[in-house]
Enzyme design. Sequence first.
Site, PDB file in Angstrom:
ATOM      1  N   CYS A 103     -12.586  15.079  -6.941  1.00  0.00           N
ATOM      2  CA  CYS A 103     -11.415  15.855  -6.496  1.00  0.00           C
ATOM      3  C   CYS A 103     -11.357  17.190  -7.222  1.00  0.00           C
ATOM      4  CB  CYS A 103     -10.140  15.076  -6.730  1.00  0.00           C
ATOM      5  SG  CYS A 103      -9.817  14.848  -8.463  1.00  0.00           S
TER       6      CYS A 103
ATOM      7  N   LYS B 171      -4.131  -2.101  -7.048  1.00  0.00           N
ATOM      8  CA  LYS B 171      -4.809  -2.310  -5.762  1.00  0.00           C
ATOM      9  C   LYS B 171      -5.951  -1.287  -5.732  1.00  0.00           C
ATOM     10  CE  LYS B 171      -5.500  -1.069  -2.096  1.00  0.00           C
ATOM     11  NZ  LYS B 171      -6.879  -0.669  -1.723  1.00  0.00           N
TER      12      LYS B 171
HETATM   13  P1  NAD Z   1      -8.281   6.979   0.684  1.00  0.00           P
HETATM   14  O1  NAD Z   1      -7.005   7.703   0.809  1.00  0.00           O
HETATM   15  O2  NAD Z   1      -9.016   6.593   1.895  1.00  0.00           O
HETATM   16  O3  NAD Z   1      -8.016   5.587  -0.118  1.00  0.00           O
HETATM   17  C1  NAD Z   1      -7.290   5.556  -1.319  1.00  0.00           C
HETATM   18  C2  NAD Z   1      -6.570   4.216  -1.447  1.00  0.00           C
HETATM   19  O4  NAD Z   1      -5.594   4.106  -0.404  1.00  0.00           O
HETATM   20  C3  NAD Z   1      -7.479   3.008  -1.322  1.00  0.00           C
HETATM   21  O5  NAD Z   1      -7.091   2.051  -2.277  1.00  0.00           O
HETATM   22  C4  NAD Z   1      -7.228   2.522   0.094  1.00  0.00           C
HETATM   23  O6  NAD Z   1      -7.389   1.139   0.235  1.00  0.00           O
HETATM   24  C5  NAD Z   1      -5.776   2.893   0.309  1.00  0.00           C
HETATM   25  N1  NAD Z   1      -5.463   3.144   1.725  1.00  0.00           N
HETATM   26  C6  NAD Z   1      -6.327   3.543   2.703  1.00  0.00           C
HETATM   27  N2  NAD Z   1      -5.657   3.706   3.879  1.00  0.00           N
HETATM   28  C7  NAD Z   1      -4.377   3.416   3.621  1.00  0.00           C
HETATM   29  C8  NAD Z   1      -3.206   3.413   4.436  1.00  0.00           C
HETATM   30  N3  NAD Z   1      -3.235   3.745   5.730  1.00  0.00           N
HETATM   31  N4  NAD Z   1      -2.032   3.065   3.862  1.00  0.00           N
HETATM   32  C9  NAD Z   1      -1.985   2.742   2.554  1.00  0.00           C
HETATM   33  N5  NAD Z   1      -3.060   2.720   1.737  1.00  0.00           N
HETATM   34  C10 NAD Z   1      -4.241   3.050   2.267  1.00  0.00           C
HETATM   35  O7  NAD Z   1      -9.179   7.832  -0.318  1.00  0.00           O
HETATM   36  P2  NAD Z   1     -10.726   7.662  -0.684  1.00  0.00           P
HETATM   37  O8  NAD Z   1     -11.563   8.068   0.477  1.00  0.00           O
HETATM   38  O9  NAD Z   1     -10.968   6.341  -1.300  1.00  0.00           O
HETATM   39  O10 NAD Z   1     -10.874   8.782  -1.844  1.00  0.00           O
HETATM   40  C11 NAD Z   1     -11.217  10.123  -1.628  1.00  0.00           C
HETATM   41  C12 NAD Z   1     -10.003  11.027  -1.686  1.00  0.00           C
HETATM   42  O11 NAD Z   1      -9.344  10.892  -2.941  1.00  0.00           O
HETATM   43  C13 NAD Z   1     -10.358  12.503  -1.587  1.00  0.00           C
HETATM   44  O12 NAD Z   1      -9.461  13.116  -0.686  1.00  0.00           O
HETATM   45  C14 NAD Z   1     -10.152  13.046  -2.997  1.00  0.00           C
HETATM   46  O13 NAD Z   1      -9.821  14.420  -3.076  1.00  0.00           O
HETATM   47  C15 NAD Z   1      -9.015  12.203  -3.443  1.00  0.00           C
HETATM   48  N6  NAD Z   1      -8.921  12.158  -4.895  1.00  0.00           N
HETATM   49  C16 NAD Z   1      -7.927  12.891  -5.475  1.00  0.00           C
HETATM   50  C17 NAD Z   1      -7.801  12.907  -6.857  1.00  0.00           C
HETATM   51  C18 NAD Z   1      -6.720  13.704  -7.519  1.00  0.00           C
HETATM   52  O14 NAD Z   1      -6.462  13.495  -8.700  1.00  0.00           O
HETATM   53  N7  NAD Z   1      -6.051  14.619  -6.834  1.00  0.00           N
HETATM   54  C19 NAD Z   1      -8.713  12.188  -7.650  1.00  0.00           C
HETATM   55  C20 NAD Z   1      -9.723  11.462  -7.009  1.00  0.00           C
HETATM   56  C21 NAD Z   1      -9.811  11.449  -5.627  1.00  0.00           C
END
Ligand code: NAD
Length: 496
Positions: free
Chosen positions: A282, A174
């Site tokens: 990240c 997803k």
């Molecule tokens: P996000 O959490 O908004 O979305 C991530 C995924 O979760 C998407 O596929 C989205 O559709 C889904 N999602 C969104 N809301 C949801 C909910 N309420 N319930 C279930 N699923 C849901 O993240 P983003 O804005 O796309 O990405 C940025 C974030 O990702 C930053 O915080 C960054 O630090 C983090 N990140 C972490 C790593 C790591 O390895 N630690 C790597 C890359 C990015």
Amino acid sequence: MSRKIPLFINGEFMLGSSDHIQPVTSPATQEVLAEVPFATAKEVDFAVASAKEAFETWREVPISERARLMLRYQALLKEHHDELGEILAKDTGKTFEDAKGDVWRGIEVVEQAANIASAMMGETVENVAGGIDSYSYIQPLGVCVGITPFNFPAMLPLWMFPMAIACGNTFVLKPSEQVPMTPVRLIELFIEAGAPKGVLNMVHGGAEQVDQLINHADTQTVSFVGSSRVGEYIYQASTVAGKRVQCMMGAKNHMVIMPDADKNAVLNALVGASVGAAGQRCMAISVAVFVGESASWIPELAERVATARPGAWDDAGAAYGPVISKPAHTRILDLIAKGKTEANCLLDGSECTVEGMPDGNWVGPTVFSGVTPDMTIYKEEIFGPVLCCMELETLDDALAVINANPMGNGTSIFTASGGAARKYQHEVAVGQVGINIPIPVPLPFFSFTGWRGSFRGDLHPYGKQAVRFYTETKTVTARWRYDESEAGKQPNMSIN
Ligand code: NAD
């Protein structure tokens, strides 16, 4: 007319029947590039059912064949590296070089997946009791789920499905609904490499679709990368549903600058590590901790960071692109405005424009000094091209601040002292440490080992830990008696 992004289920791309459709917009122009249909409950069910059915045959495919699929996939990804980079650059806004790096880091995981046989070797002990041997096998689990964020649309899906599938599992991806174009191309190439139907499936959507995947009786594991808010929820919900889960989440990464460090190396490293990719990594450095006299370098740092100019993906002179969306843009500008009330703003990127692209989500490079742990700009993950500078007296002070921060994804120290570096690597409570290296992302023969608030779970993505995450160990204890008089006749089935 914009392109409709397909779902991919049971070996076929399909347009989806939902009327819940979301536009995919260019962050540089707001042009609608595509439309993404959120999967219906029936479509999510179909994806899981197809992965479940495929598991029955895929798990029986010899391991060398599974490895060869990854070899062919790796070759195709390399052949299409630039093309993938261009697709990715257009929907994320990343510069072309940065976008190609995103693809390349994913290819490196596929290379490790091609080496799966040695990674899945079990253990043996002969004569655990008289004439009895024990040995273990590593077996796949079934249907695995991957949920990925916007910021690495090639690398992060490739962190997940190649390792899971090489281990003998099947997969439902997803991807981020904000950047679904690259995963479509990743899947097309996987089919071209010879992936059987049902082994990899893709559905689109948000919270509703994720909930269904987590709670589905036929899914075994959940891998999530994204924000802490969503990751904490997914960790809780998945464990309650009895799933094996790994959540890689938000970050606040500090770079410690000792006064004996090479000043030029520090300033150059900090520019790319803080505002590169518009700070949407990240592992970006969002806090520079200047120890002792190194604080006198901060004004020069601000001058260097000011030379990093945002621009279009194909502008070779641009240091980075726009931020992903209008809401992200507003949130970052609000945090910069808040920062101006809390700290000293040495460089303010909130009024940024790029010629010819008036509608882009541009944020200029921004630097604050005098930042302290109680400030909002320190406590929040800004995820924009904003660098917070702190000034502290000693390395112990730096360690105390960093170890008190709830996040523990990555950190680095710049110093000429082996002793300082040794102390830092040993005492810092962060999972990925760079020494005179600003962004210490481990290559895929290691694992991506964020700690504390940046990670929930036990086993990290890629490397040996991913093999353990996507498999279960079965231990056999066996006794076979040899009867001389029966040799060469019927097999001896006696067990006592
Ligand atoms: P996000 O959490 O908004 O979305 C991530 C995924 O979760 C998407 O596929 C989205 O559709 C889904 N999602 C969104 N809301 C949801 C909910 N309420 N319930 C279930 N699923 C849901 O993240 P983003 O804005 O796309 O990405 C940025 C974030 O990702 C930053 O915080 C960054 O630090 C983090 N990140 C972490 C790593 C790591 O390895 N630690 C790597 C890359 C990015």
